[in-house]
Write a protein that holds these residues in place. Structure first.
Motif, PDB file in Angstrom:
ATOM      1  N   VAL A   1     -15.971   2.565  -1.678  1.00 29.76           N
ATOM      2  CA  VAL A   1     -14.660   2.756  -1.053  1.00 29.76           C
ATOM      3  C   VAL A   1     -14.211   4.188  -1.296  1.00 29.76           C
ATOM      4  CG1 VAL A   1     -12.279   1.954  -0.895  1.00 29.76           C
ATOM      5  CG2 VAL A   1     -14.082   0.346  -1.536  1.00 29.76           C
ATOM      6  N   GLY A   2     -13.999   4.948  -0.221  1.00 31.04           N
ATOM      7  CA  GLY A   2     -13.564   6.337  -0.357  1.00 31.04           C
ATOM      8  C   GLY A   2     -14.589   7.171  -1.114  1.00 31.04           C
ATOM      9  N   GLU A   3     -14.124   8.295  -1.663  1.00 32.53           N
ATOM     10  CA  GLU A   3     -14.993   9.157  -2.472  1.00 32.53           C
ATOM     11  C   GLU A   3     -15.080   8.658  -3.912  1.00 32.53           C
ATOM     12  OE1 GLU A   3     -13.598  13.011   0.145  1.00 32.53           O
ATOM     13  OE2 GLU A   3     -12.754  12.671  -1.856  1.00 32.53           O
TER      14      GLU A   3
ATOM     15  N   THR B   1       0.843  -1.194   0.000  1.00 31.34           N
ATOM     16  CA  THR B   1       0.000   0.000   0.000  1.00 31.34           C
ATOM     17  C   THR B   1       0.876   1.241   0.000  1.00 31.34           C
ATOM     18  OG1 THR B   1      -1.891  -0.995   1.105  1.00 31.34           O
ATOM     19  CG2 THR B   1      -1.627   1.351   1.376  1.00 31.34           C
ATOM     20  N   VAL B   2       0.515   2.206  -0.846  1.00 36.72           N
ATOM     21  CA  VAL B   2       1.166   3.512  -0.852  1.00 36.72           C
ATOM     22  C   VAL B   2       0.095   4.545  -0.518  1.00 36.72           C
ATOM     23  CG1 VAL B   2       2.443   5.226  -2.181  1.00 36.72           C
ATOM     24  CG2 VAL B   2       2.841   2.782  -2.580  1.00 36.72           C
ATOM     25  N   ILE B   3       0.321   5.314   0.526  1.00 36.24           N
ATOM     26  CA  ILE B   3      -0.603   6.369   0.930  1.00 36.24           C
ATOM     27  C   ILE B   3       0.058   7.707   0.658  1.00 36.24           C
ATOM     28  CG2 ILE B   3      -1.909   7.387   2.836  1.00 36.24           C
ATOM     29  CD1 ILE B   3      -1.904   4.632   4.169  1.00 36.24           C
TER      30      ILE B   3
ATOM     31  N   GLY C   1     -10.563  12.706  -0.071  1.00 36.41           N
ATOM     32  CA  GLY C   1     -10.120  14.059   0.268  1.00 36.41           C
ATOM     33  C   GLY C   1      -8.769  14.376  -0.326  1.00 36.41           C
ATOM     34  N   ASN C   2      -7.833  14.740   0.526  1.00 38.44           N
ATOM     35  CA  ASN C   2      -6.483  15.104   0.077  1.00 38.44           C
ATOM     36  C   ASN C   2      -5.524  13.910   0.098  1.00 38.44           C
ATOM     37  OD1 ASN C   2      -6.745  15.176   2.945  1.00 38.44           O
ATOM     38  ND2 ASN C   2      -4.797  16.249   3.111  1.00 38.44           N
ATOM     39  N   ALA C   3      -6.088  12.699   0.110  1.00 39.97           N
ATOM     40  CA  ALA C   3      -5.264  11.488   0.137  1.00 39.97           C
ATOM     41  C   ALA C   3      -5.620  10.579  -1.032  1.00 39.97           C
ATOM     42  CB  ALA C   3      -5.455  10.728   1.454  1.00 39.97           C
ATOM     43  N   THR C   4      -4.601   9.906  -1.550  1.00 41.39           N
ATOM     44  CA  THR C   4      -4.781   8.834  -2.529  1.00 41.39           C
ATOM     45  C   THR C   4      -4.121   7.580  -1.973  1.00 41.39           C
ATOM     46  OG1 THR C   4      -4.797  10.336  -4.430  1.00 41.39           O
ATOM     47  CG2 THR C   4      -4.259   8.042  -4.871  1.00 41.39           C
TER      48      THR C   4
END
Length: 199
Positions: free
Chosen positions: A140-142, A111-113, A160-163
């Motif tokens: 899952v997520g937006e 996983t890469v955050i 949001g501001n995360a991938t």
């Protein structure tokens, strides 16, 4: 220069009004099963629309997620990830890479955050990274997408501001395992969001 840094710099330039970099078309893949999805091979089209932001996450103090969902445990993906890499660029955001070596169906999970301090940069980075993915992954997520290539399942999630990017590699020759991991992929990706802390 790290790939993440290149992507963030490109996004920041685009926010500032510079032209976006061009990316070559992805290649086509001949895959053995109808359940295997392909990346898009069409030329550059209109930019992917970005879903409304429902969360804003802290960019500092990122930690590896703990996998707890029942679907993930059924395929042997459990517990906290091992921190493999991290950045420390708090002015633009941060990135961590986490690894799991499960005892079940998966050979490995990575996983890469990515987080960004500037929402516009996060939006552009999402458009670039998700451009070749066509199979949506609801719930899952937006917004999220999934693709399967060979023995590797890739899930890309925006929140949001995360991938969050999740790579699940099935054991070679285990077609049943690949199928079960594909079913569990949404739950595994959902668990990966669990380590994010509201800003």
């Amino acid at each position: 220069m790290r790939p993440r840094t290149v992507l963030v710099v490109a996004a920041m330039l685009a926010v500032a009004g510079c032209s976006e970099p061009e990316f070559p078309n992805s290649g086509d893949f001949a895959l053995p099963s109808s359940q295997i999805s392909r990346p898009s091979t069409s030329g550059p089209g209109p930019a992917r629309s970005v879903p409304p932001v429902t969360h804003r996450w802290r960019t500092d103090g990122l930690t590896c997620p703990v996998v707890t969902s029942a679907d993930a445990q059924d395929v042997g993906v459990t517990g906290p990830g091992h921190l493999a890499d991290t950045t420390d660029v708090t002015t633009i955001g941060n990135t961590i890479t986490c690894l799991w070596t499960p005892a079940g169906r998966a050979e490995s999970v990575t996983t890469v955050i990515d987080t960004s301090t500037v929402q516009e940069a996060a939006d552009i980075a999402w458009q670039v990274r998700s451009a070749i993915m066509t199979e949506g992954l609801p719930g899952v997520g937006e917004q999220a997408f999934v693709s399967v290539l060979g023995t590797e399942i890739t899930v890309l999630v925006r929140s949001g501001n995360a991938t969050v990017s999740v790579s699940i590699r099935a054991k070679r020759g285990d077609a049943d395992g690949l199928s079960k991991l594909r079913v569990a992929a949404p739950a595994i990706a959902g668990d990966m969001l669990g380590s994010l802390v509201p800003a």
